[in-house]
Each structure stands twice: as structure tokens, then as C-alpha cells.
Design a protein around this motif. Sequence first.
Motif, mmCIF file in Angstrom:
data_model
loop_
_atom_site.group_PDB
_atom_site.id
_atom_site.type_symbol
_atom_site.label_atom_id
_atom_site.label_comp_id
_atom_site.label_asym_id
_atom_site.label_seq_id
_atom_site.Cartn_x
_atom_site.Cartn_y
_atom_site.Cartn_z
ATOM 1 N N THR A 81 0.836 -1.203 0.000
ATOM 2 C CA THR A 81 0.000 0.000 0.000
ATOM 3 C C THR A 81 0.869 1.250 0.000
ATOM 4 N N SER A 82 1.996 1.204 0.703
ATOM 5 C CA SER A 82 2.865 2.387 0.743
ATOM 6 C C SER A 82 3.451 2.688 -0.636
ATOM 7 N N ARG A 83 3.792 1.656 -1.403
ATOM 8 C CA ARG A 83 4.294 1.864 -2.772
ATOM 9 C C ARG A 83 3.181 2.427 -3.658
ATOM 10 N N ALA A 84 1.969 1.931 -3.492
ATOM 11 C CA ALA A 84 0.836 2.459 -4.263
ATOM 12 C C ALA A 84 0.582 3.915 -3.897
ATOM 13 N N ALA A 85 0.718 4.253 -2.605
ATOM 14 C CA ALA A 85 0.533 5.635 -2.156
ATOM 15 C C ALA A 85 1.604 6.549 -2.748
ATOM 16 N N GLU A 86 2.843 6.061 -2.839
ATOM 17 C CA GLU A 86 3.914 6.845 -3.462
ATOM 18 C C GLU A 86 3.600 7.102 -4.931
ATOM 19 N N ALA A 87 3.108 6.089 -5.622
ATOM 20 C CA ALA A 87 2.742 6.251 -7.031
ATOM 21 C C ALA A 87 1.585 7.239 -7.172
ATOM 22 N N LEU A 88 0.612 7.170 -6.258
ATOM 23 C CA LEU A 88 -0.506 8.119 -6.288
ATOM 24 C C LEU A 88 0.006 9.541 -6.138
ATOM 25 N N GLU A 89 0.902 9.762 -5.173
ATOM 26 C CA GLU A 89 1.456 11.106 -4.956
ATOM 27 C C GLU A 89 2.209 11.599 -6.191
ATOM 28 N N THR A 90 2.943 10.707 -6.842
ATOM 29 C CA THR A 90 3.668 11.077 -8.059
ATOM 30 C C THR A 90 2.696 11.510 -9.145
ATOM 31 N N TRP A 91 1.626 10.729 -9.366
ATOM 32 C CA TRP A 91 0.619 11.081 -10.379
ATOM 33 C C TRP A 91 -0.102 12.377 -10.008
ATOM 34 N N LEU A 92 -0.378 12.571 -8.715
ATOM 35 C CA LEU A 92 -1.040 13.793 -8.270
ATOM 36 C C LEU A 92 -0.191 15.016 -8.610
ATOM 37 N N ARG A 93 1.091 14.977 -8.273
ATOM 38 C CA ARG A 93 1.977 16.112 -8.589
ATOM 39 C C ARG A 93 2.051 16.349 -10.096
ATOM 40 N N ARG A 94 2.154 15.276 -10.865
ATOM 41 C CA ARG A 94 2.229 15.375 -12.327
ATOM 42 C C ARG A 94 0.981 16.058 -12.885
ATOM 43 N N LYS A 95 -0.177 15.654 -12.413
ATOM 44 C CA LYS A 95 -1.433 16.215 -12.915
ATOM 45 C C LYS A 95 -1.622 17.659 -12.456
ATOM 46 N N GLN A 96 -1.204 17.973 -11.241
ATOM 47 C CA GLN A 96 -1.315 19.356 -10.775
ATOM 48 C C GLN A 96 -0.427 20.286 -11.586
ATOM 49 N N ARG A 97 0.738 19.817 -12.003
ATOM 50 C CA ARG A 97 1.595 20.632 -12.872
ATOM 51 C C ARG A 97 0.915 20.907 -14.214
ATOM 52 N N ARG A 98 0.051 19.991 -14.658
ATOM 53 C CA ARG A 98 -0.654 20.154 -15.931
ATOM 54 C C ARG A 98 -1.946 20.947 -15.790
ATOM 55 N N GLY A 99 -2.239 21.446 -14.585
ATOM 56 C CA GLY A 99 -3.406 22.299 -14.403
ATOM 57 C C GLY A 99 -4.615 21.636 -13.758
ATOM 58 N N TYR A 100 -4.507 20.373 -13.382
ATOM 59 C CA TYR A 100 -5.619 19.701 -12.702
ATOM 60 C C TYR A 100 -5.678 20.171 -11.254
ATOM 61 N N ARG A 101 -6.895 20.293 -10.741
ATOM 62 C CA ARG A 101 -7.119 20.715 -9.357
ATOM 63 C C ARG A 101 -7.975 19.670 -8.664
ATOM 64 N N ILE A 102 -7.746 19.489 -7.368
ATOM 65 C CA ILE A 102 -8.545 18.536 -6.602
ATOM 66 C C ILE A 102 -9.965 19.074 -6.528
ATOM 67 N N ARG A 103 -10.914 18.233 -6.904
ATOM 68 C CA ARG A 103 -12.314 18.622 -6.871
ATOM 69 C C ARG A 103 -12.769 18.592 -5.411
ATOM 70 N N SER A 104 -13.335 19.698 -4.963
ATOM 71 C CA SER A 104 -13.812 19.750 -3.587
ATOM 72 C C SER A 104 -15.138 19.007 -3.466
ATOM 73 N N ALA A 105 -15.376 18.464 -2.290
ATOM 74 C CA ALA A 105 -16.618 17.728 -2.060
ATOM 75 C C ALA A 105 -17.792 18.692 -2.106
ATOM 76 N N PRO A 106 -18.918 18.277 -2.698
ATOM 77 C CA PRO A 106 -20.077 19.156 -2.733
ATOM 78 C C PRO A 106 -20.610 19.380 -1.323
ATOM 79 N N THR A 107 -21.042 20.590 -1.058
ATOM 80 C CA THR A 107 -21.593 20.922 0.247
ATOM 81 C C THR A 107 -23.097 20.712 0.218
ATOM 82 N N SER A 108 -23.649 20.228 1.309
ATOM 83 C CA SER A 108 -25.093 20.017 1.368
ATOM 84 C C SER A 108 -25.784 21.317 1.741
ATOM 85 N N SER A 109 -26.932 21.554 1.171
ATOM 86 C CA SER A 109 -27.664 22.812 1.405
ATOM 87 C C SER A 109 -28.505 22.746 2.650
#
Length: 87
Positions: free
Chosen positions: A59-87
Motif C-alpha cells: 500500500t505504501s508503494r501504491a501511495a507513493e505512485a498516487l502522490e507522483t501522479w497527483l503532482r504530475r497532474k497538478q503541474r498540468r493544471g488539474y485541481r482537486i475537486r472539492s466535495a459538494p456541500t449540502s444545502s
Amino acid sequence: MTDNTIQYLVLDRRDPDANMARFYVLSIEESLFGDASLIREWGRIGTKGQRRVELHESTSRAAEALETWLRRKQRRGYRIRSAPTSS
């Protein structure tokens, strides 16, 4: 999996001027054989998109790979989608 490991993350990238609306999903799941897997899904918002599964020895290796992909995508302009708020 440990409690501090990101297990599911949704990113998006939108640019109305370029008619761009894309998503990218990163998740860590256990495979049928007990290995950790990083699942990546991407495509245009509103479509099925593509899916790729990467097997990792822990799981730790998978988490490292996730972090690598996250940084890569953020450099390309992707943003973490925030959770929708309930009204």
C-alpha cells in the motif's frame, strides 16, 4: 491500509475558452490477490473515459505512485475537486 493514506481522489481541469472539461481519478484498492493497486481513470467529463490498473507490492508503494501522479497532474493544471456541500 493506514488511515492517513489517500484512498480516492478526484481531479478536474476546466478551460471554457479551449472547450476543455476533463477529469482524472486516482484510487488505491486491494486486488483480488491481496496486492495493492493504483487505479487511474481519466477522460472528458460526461464520458466513460479510460482506466488503467497498476499493481504494487504494498500500500505504501501504491501511495507513493498516487502522490507522483497527483503532482504530475497538478503541474498540468488539474485541481482537486472539492466535495459538494449540502444545502
